[in-house]
Design an enzyme around this catalytic site. Structure first.
Site, PDB file in Angstrom:
ATOM      1  N   CYS A  20       0.801  -1.237   0.000  1.00 32.97           N
ATOM      2  CA  CYS A  20       0.000   0.000   0.000  1.00 32.97           C
ATOM      3  C   CYS A  20       0.826   1.275   0.000  1.00 32.97           C
ATOM      4  CB  CYS A  20      -0.965   0.001   1.180  1.00 32.97           C
ATOM      5  SG  CYS A  20      -0.173   0.343   2.767  1.00 32.97           S
ATOM      6  N   GLU A1232     -21.667  10.448  -0.944  1.00 35.54           N
ATOM      7  CA  GLU A1232     -21.836   9.112  -1.529  1.00 35.54           C
ATOM      8  C   GLU A1232     -22.124   9.091  -3.029  1.00 35.54           C
ATOM      9  OE1 GLU A1232     -25.064   8.630   1.398  1.00 35.54           O
ATOM     10  OE2 GLU A1232     -24.367   6.568   1.476  1.00 35.54           O
TER      11      GLU A1232
HETATM   12  S1  FES Z   1       3.312  -1.162   2.252  1.00 32.81           S
HETATM   13 FE1  FES Z   1       1.474  -1.189   3.369  1.00 32.81          FE
HETATM   14  S2  FES Z   1       2.199  -0.837   5.355  1.00 32.81           S
HETATM   15 FE2  FES Z   1       3.980  -1.072   4.281  1.00 32.81          FE
END
Ligand code: FES
Ligand SMILES: Cc1cc2nc3c(=O)[nH]c(=O)nc-3n(C[C@H](O)[C@H](O)[C@H](O)COP(=O)(O)OP(=O)(O)OC[C@H]3O[C@@H](n4cnc5c(N)ncnc54)[C@H](O)[C@@H]3O)c2cc1C
Ligand code: FES
Length: 1298
Positions: A20, A1232
């Site tokens: 992420c 929304e």
């Molecule tokens: S890449 Fe998601 S927390 Fe490290």
């Protein structure tokens, strides 16, 4: 790394697996020999601390803070509105900052690449990219133009005559310049250390592991001989996730990075030799250089490898992951192994007393992973040969998302022809993603030697490949048919590429490929999106100090960007605090026979285990009445309290639960229907005489559509900190929730204390989208019970995997419909049934079913309508509220049958939409009045702004000229009713204090979860009190200041709390008025001081009773909504028929938000929701095992949109001159509505698929389910290859005919 102990909490933890980018930091290293400093971004969550010896780590705090200096990156990200909930923002800052350290004036491509590994669930990325673009040399978008007009659009088309509109949401004038000389220097002591200290072996010993980092090959070989099982860890991107998520423990780890020979780079005339520890970024740079230096003929293998490297992981992964690690881990999903193997690359292996070179392909012999690399052997380097004359090499991949996603299937292919001919001398074909490792189509390749490169060879090759690569029905990771189709489609693509290359080489002998096939040879590339945002300017007479209607930056924007904004897990630890880890059921329906906690209790640091018996009063977290029965996988059974998060998790893994499986196990809607398993009541709405109407229609269409669920994927996982205060059973509960009052109520009920002892606090929430209501209450109760039992503070922060497993999401949905219509396209009658998968507890499922019925008409008048809503009770984790609350599903069903009518009548979908759209003041199917004037305006403006008809013609032309690539376009209208159904759910309160120094403390019951509510409330208070926003502070939402606040849901936060804030401010102003009148020239501070002297109360509450809404389900009539929002979106896409891949080319949205209080916030909500809608309708796929275990438990398996998914051209206009008498300052609640407009992409894809099917004369009626993934698109574009796989021309589920 961002340990609580050093209070560096800016770096966020979103997934723990590198997927992420929330934890991005910058690593800097110094190389004494070259005296070069290297900066690179990396994911802190996978970085072993021992690997950082001698390096400098910069976290977001090191970039800038509000107490030192806010860095231009932080400033611009905030001022360009690039943060909403702010949880992803520190990671974004670090990725951009690192890019700028290396390239102070980056190109657009560099920006897109730098951010490919960072996910944001709120913004839809556009404003983040706008912030980045301000650092570019090239002028790229309207924002940088002084006259406020976008370079993308023709002025005359865009702006209505006489209307004053703005296209600037921020001003670049106030930005600090980027001055690279002001950046932090590399720490001199580390430089000295690197230069003066001789390199020596480093050994770090921890509680369970030892890390050894040798400096010579000899030492490394000795270590490997002594510890053959110890992994060699370079980037830790393969070993790390295994240890974290699969419970693998390596007591000894060897880090070979400092051994010089493993970093070797040797470039000779024959090829390249690269050390196994070379990071993938370095490999990319080396290949790029080599390609520019050598003639094209020699670089075909290098080019193909480079192509795979461009999309392999995100930049943070490529910066640390090693070439050797990718090869040796022999993952099926390796993008490098198939092409390196096909390219005849060699591995240089060494062990004590032995050196050998083997072809890489040998380690994949017979398609199964075997141990041709001995445990004591080390891969020293990889030799990549240059390609030869007459040799052609290509690599292919298809992934669920184009970037930062492991491939579904990939391939590496090479052919060598007899000199001067197209007769195959050597052929190599390798595939990945299909079985547990890379596989070779060896027999096929041998059989084809001597064959000419022609159609006969192609069909023989496909037949042989399919025979040889026999994937079992349930192939590795599923999708067997799709993978097989890709396997042959990739070979076909290779066939075309080689034909085309042969033609380039010798046009007289080789005809090449037909013109209309040419475009498929180009893969879709991520281009930096161009965007424009249009909104109405404020009235000319508005005083400059009145902030309402202006694009004010998010109140916490700068703090988001500096990492100073605190979330639950950032709160300082409380003395004696314990960490909680939950133990969940692994069975979908079972009786718990026994729970054995003995091993867990022996674990280090374990303090206690909390079970149902510890709940003093109401057990709010039991799913069924019988605590011994579990009714879904992921149900919390007990929890371990320990002195650290790690200890708690380790112990939780040791809790043994014995089950006795119970019947039935109901997982799907179909199974629930079969078992008649529903939550009551079932709901029905009816108007007109449906049965009679069906007698009169020209045609009837019947069908059904499945719409998959959706994970909220808020970036901050569910988090709680419960702190017993030691007196009178008081407890402070800090929680990431949208509804503090329900948390207070549930915690109080669990503990058996009055609500006045529980103080619930919410500063901000890192994204919620409906997912932090009852589920947050459940988790808070667990933490509170633990805190109560242990008399200690207890912190519970769910891991991403647990969060996805436990908390449920959007309801999967089946819509069955029967629609009667006339040949001219008029809808006469609809009979529909909606089934939603509610999971195992009622939660809000019946309400969701109700809303799906109330909103199912979308923008259309349906004279005779009957619809049923059923909430199915199943053994899945309970599904819950999610942005849109049933509307995104039921309106998709409606738009599906609208498209079906178009197909049946031969009219275009937009004509059918126009014919049936609400036109005049009318009644909905539950007899609520509506005035659709703004619906028509949005539709017409969207038509015009998108130049719909001319683009439709251009698309037709494109489609004629391209066989394997097709474009599609769709325009979809929207009516989004605003309301919560009953009055009491929309009541709101505010509390405003004025202190004697004139500063104002504002609070209200709304929760800041990214939607900018506090910013808007401060704008409201500023207007009402006529003081600058800077005088007003918002501290936190708390049950101590605002009791019984309703949940921040249903787009209603600003509407209702705004009214309450206004009320409080007006009360205060009324009290101050006599003082102001007496001293009209005085200042605010003068008046306040005087008021205090006169004993005038400087504190007031404000209240809003709520909207007068009601619905009588018996009669099927009511006024459940207060007003309607309208909108329209037009999207254009391009699909690759061979792979099912697609690209979002352009989206134009026109939205009626009334008079926007803050256009930057409102446009941000529209864009963010729209991109979430793209996720829902085209990408996000939840996968369960047949036993009901969720497989998709992190960003590696569950793909939310990334930068590569947003439209290349993205325009959002707010409808001008729209008024709304019902809400604060004539605004409309917009949180929304935008999500549903994501379905314009779904229907554009459908349009593209339709043109494929029309051209191929395939069956006209077909159903595409949601999400419309590459797999479905590929299957719908049926051709010889799908036929080879399935045996006959297939199409996805057919909608039944009249
Ligand atoms: S890449 Fe998601 S927390 Fe490290
Ligand atoms: C979020 C994420 C996304 C990813 N996306 C992709 C993708 O799209 N495509 C893709 O192909 N891969 C992808 N990967 C996988 C990644 O490319 C590999 O994990 C990486 O290349 C492995 O290198 P490493 O240095 O991190 O390996 P490590 O984890 O450090 O080691 C991996 C293994 O290799 C062995 N090893 C390493 N070096 C040697 C050596 N010299 N001799 C003998 N054995 C050795 C180790 O013993 C260990 O078992 C992704 C990974 C993550 C976490
Ligand atoms: S602002 Fe990006 S995740 Fe919320």
């Amino acid at each position: 790394m961002a340990a609580l102990s050093v209070r560096l909490t800016g770096t966020k933890y979103g997934c723990g697996g590198g997927g992420c980018g929330a934890c991005t930091v910058m690593i800097s290293t110094y190389e004494p020999a070259s005296k070069k400093i290297r900066h690179y971004s990396a994911n802190a969550c996978l970085l072993p601390i021992c690997s950082l010896y001698g390096t400098a780590v910069t976290t977001v705090e090191g970039v800038g803070t509000t107490t030192t200096r806010v860095h231009p990156v932080q400033e611009r990200l905030a001022k360009c509105h690039g943060s909403q909930c702010g949880f992803c923002t520190p990671g974004m800052v670090m990725s951009i900052y690192t890019l700028l350290r290396n390239h102070p004036e980056p190109t657009l491509e560099q920006i897109a690449a730098a951010l490919a590994g960072n996910l944001c669930r709120c913004t839809g990325y556009r404003p983040i990219l706008d912030a980045c673009k301000t650092f570019c040399e090239e002028s790229v978008c309207c924002q940088s133009k002084a006259n406020g007009k976008c370079c993308l659009d023709q002025e005359d088309d865009l702006f209505d005559k006489g209307e004053k509109v703005c296209t600037r949401l921020f001003s670049t004038d106030e930005f600090q310049p980027l001055d690279p000389t002001q950046e932090l220097i590399f720490p001199p002591e580390l430089m000295r250390m690197a230069e003066s200290q001789p390199k020596r072996t480093l050994v770090f010993r921890g509680e369970r592991m030892t890390w050894i980092s040798p400096v010579s090959l000899d030492e490394l070989l000795d270590l490997k001989a002594t510890h053959p099982k110890a992994p060699l860890v370079v980037g830790n991107t393969s070993v790390g996730p295994e240890m974290k998520f699969r419970g693998v423990l390596h007591p000894i780890v060897i880090a070979p990075l400092r051994v010089p020979v493993l970093n070797l780079v040797k470039c000779t005339d024959d090829g390249l030799t690269l050390g196994a520890a070379c990071r993938l970024t370095l490999v990319k740079d080396i290949l790029t250089n080599a390609i520019s230096e050598f003639p094209e003929e020699k670089t075909k293998i290098l080019r193909a490898v480079l192509q795979q490297l461009r999309t392999l992981g995100g930049e943070q992964i490529r910066n640390v992951a090693s070439l050797g690690g990718n090869i040796v881990s022999r993952k099926s999903t390796s993008d490098l192994n198939p092409i390196l193997a096909a390219g005849n690359c060699m591995l240089n292996l060494v062990s004590r007393g032995r050196k050998r070179q083997i072809p890489l392909s040998d380690i994949f012999a017979d398609g199964a992973s075997n141990s041709t690399i001995m445990p004591e052997e080390i891969l020293v380097s990889i030799y990549i040969p240059h390609s030869r004359k007459g040799e052609y090499v290509s690599a292919f991949r298809q992934a669920p998302r184009r970037e930062n996603a492991l491939p579904i299937t990939n391939a590496g292919m090479r052919v060598l022809f007899e000199e001067g001919t197209d007769m195959i001398k050597d052929l190599s074909i390798f595939y990945g993603g299909s079985v547990s490792t890379t596989i070779c189509a060896k027999q096929t390749c041998q059989a084809l030697i001597g064959r000419y490169w022609n159609e006969q060879m192609l069909s023989e090759a496909c037949r042989l490949i399919l025979k040889e690569i026999a994937l079992p029905g349930l192939a590795w990771g599923g999708k067997a048919d799709y993978k097989k189709t890709l396997i042959v489609s990739f070979f076909y693509r290779f066939f075309l590429e080689v034909l085309q290359s042969l033609k380039t080489m010798d046009p007289c002998h080789y005809p090449g490929i037909p013109m209309e096939y040419g475009s498929v040879l180009q893969d879709f590339q991520t281009k930096m999106p161009q965007s424009i945002q249009i909104y109405q300017d404020i009235e000319p007479g508005q005083p400059p100090e009145d902030p309402v209607g202006r694009p004010i930056m998010h109140q916490s924007g700068i703090k988001h960007a500096t990492g100073e904004a605190l979330y639950i897990d950032d709160l300082p630890s409380v003395d004696g605090e314990l960490f909680l880890a939950v133990v969940t059921s692994s069975r979908a329906h079972a009786k718990i026979v026994s729970i054995d906690t003995s091993e867990a209790l022996k674990g280090p640091g374990v303090f206690d285990i909390i079970t149902a018996h510890d709940v003093p009063a109401t057990n709010e977290f039991y799913y069924s009445n019988d605590p011994e029965i579990v009714i879904c996988v992921g149900q919390i059974v007990c929890a371990v309290a320990a002195d650290s998060d790690v200890h708690a998790k380790q112990a939780a893994a040791k809790v043994k639960i014995e089950y006795e499986v119970l019947e039935p196990v109901i997982l799907t809607i179909e199974e629930a229907i079969k078992h008649n398993s529903f939550f009551e009541p079932k709901r029905k709405l009816e108007q007109g005489n449906v049965d009679q109407a069906f007698e009169t229609v020209d045609k009837i269409l019947e069908g059904q559509i499945h719409i998959g669920g959706q994970e909220h994927f808020y970036m901050e996982t569910q988090s709680v900190l419960a702190v017993p205060k030691g007196e009178d059973k008081e407890m402070d509960v800090y929680v990431s929730t949208q509804h503090p009052a329900i948390i207070q109520e549930m915690v109080a009920a669990s503990l058996g204390v009055p609500a006045n002892r529980i103080m619930c606090h919410v500063k901000r929430v890192g994204g919620a989208f409906g997912g932090k209501l009852l589920k947050a209450g459940l988790l808070a109760s667990v933490a509170a019970v633990a805190a109560n039992k242990t008399s200690r503070a207890v912190r519970l922060v769910l891991s991403r995997g647990d969060d996805m497993l436990i908390t449920g999401g959007r309801h999967p949905f089946i819509g069955k419909y029967k629609v009667g219509f006339m040949n001219d396209g008029r809808i006469i009658a609809v009979d529909a049934k909606f089934y939603i998968n509610g999971g195992c507890t009622p939660d809000e499922s019946v309400l969701v079913a109700e809303v799906s019925l109330l909103k199912m008409d979308n923008a259309y008048r349906i004279p005779n309508l009957r619809c049923w809503g059923y909430a199915c009770k199943t053994n899945l984790p309970s599904n819950t509220a999610f942005r849109g609350f049933g509307f995104p599903q039921s309106a998709l069903v409606t738009e599906t049958w609208i498209t079906g009518i178009a197909e049946k009548t031969g009219l275009s979908p937009e004509k059918v939409r126009e014919i049936n759209m609400y036109r005049e003041n009318e009644q909905t199917h539950f007899k609520q009045e509506l005035d659709p004037q703004n619906l028509i305006r949005c539709w017409n403006e969207c038509m015009e702004k998108s130049a719909y008809y001319s683009r439709k013609t251009a698309i037709k032309e494109f489609n004629k000229q391209n066989y394997w690539k097709k474009k599609g376009i769709a325009i979809v209208p929207m009516k989004f009713p605003f309301g919560l159904g009953t009055r009491y759910l929309s009541q709101a309160s505010a509390l405003v204090h004025i202190y004697t120094d004139g500063s104002v403390l504002l609070t209200h019951g709304g929760i800041e979860m990214g939607q900018g509510i506090h910013t808007k409330m401060i704008q409201v208070a500023s207007r009402e009190l006529n003081i600058p926003m800077s005088c007003i502070h918002f501290c936190e939402t708390s049950t101590t200041t605002i009791p019984n606040a309703c949940a921040s849901v249903g787009s209603a936060g600003t509407d209702v709390n705004g009214m309450a804030v206004k009320d409080a401010c007006q009360t205060l102003l009324k009290r101050l008025q006599p003082i102001i009148n007496k001293n009209p020239k005085g200042t605010w501070n003068d008046w306040i001081k005087e008021a205090f002297k006169q004993s005038v109360s400087l504190s007031a509450t404000g209240y809003f009773r709520g909207y007068n809404e009601s619905m009588d389900w018996e009669k099927g009539e009511g006024q459940p909504f207060t007003y309607f929002l309208y909108g329209a979106a037009c999207s254009e896409v391009e699909i690759n028929c061979l792979t099912g891949d697609h690209k979002n080319l352009r989206t134009d949205i026109v939205m009626d938000v009334g008079c926007s209080i803050n256009p930057a916030v409102d446009i941000g909500q529209i864009e963010g929701a729209f991109v979430q809608g793209i996720g829902l309708y085209t990408m996000e796929e939840l996968k369960y095992s047949p036993e009901g275990v969720l497989y998709t438990r992190g960003p590696d398996q569950y793909k939310i949109p990334a930068i590569c998914d947003i439209p290349e051209q993205f325009s959002v206009s707010l409808l001008s001159s729209s008024q709304n008498p019902y809400a604060i300052y004539a605004s409309k609640g917009i949180g929304e509505a935008g999500l549903f407009l994501g379905c314009s992409v779904f229907f554009a894809l459908r349009d593209a698929v339709t043109s494929v099917r029309n051209e191929r004369e395939l069956k006209k009626t077909f159903t595409l389910n949601s999400p419309l993934t590459p797999e479905q698109i590929r299957a719908a574009c049926a051709d010889d290859f799908t036929e080879m796989v399935i045996g006959s021309i297939c199409s996805p589920q057919e909608g039944s005919a009249e």
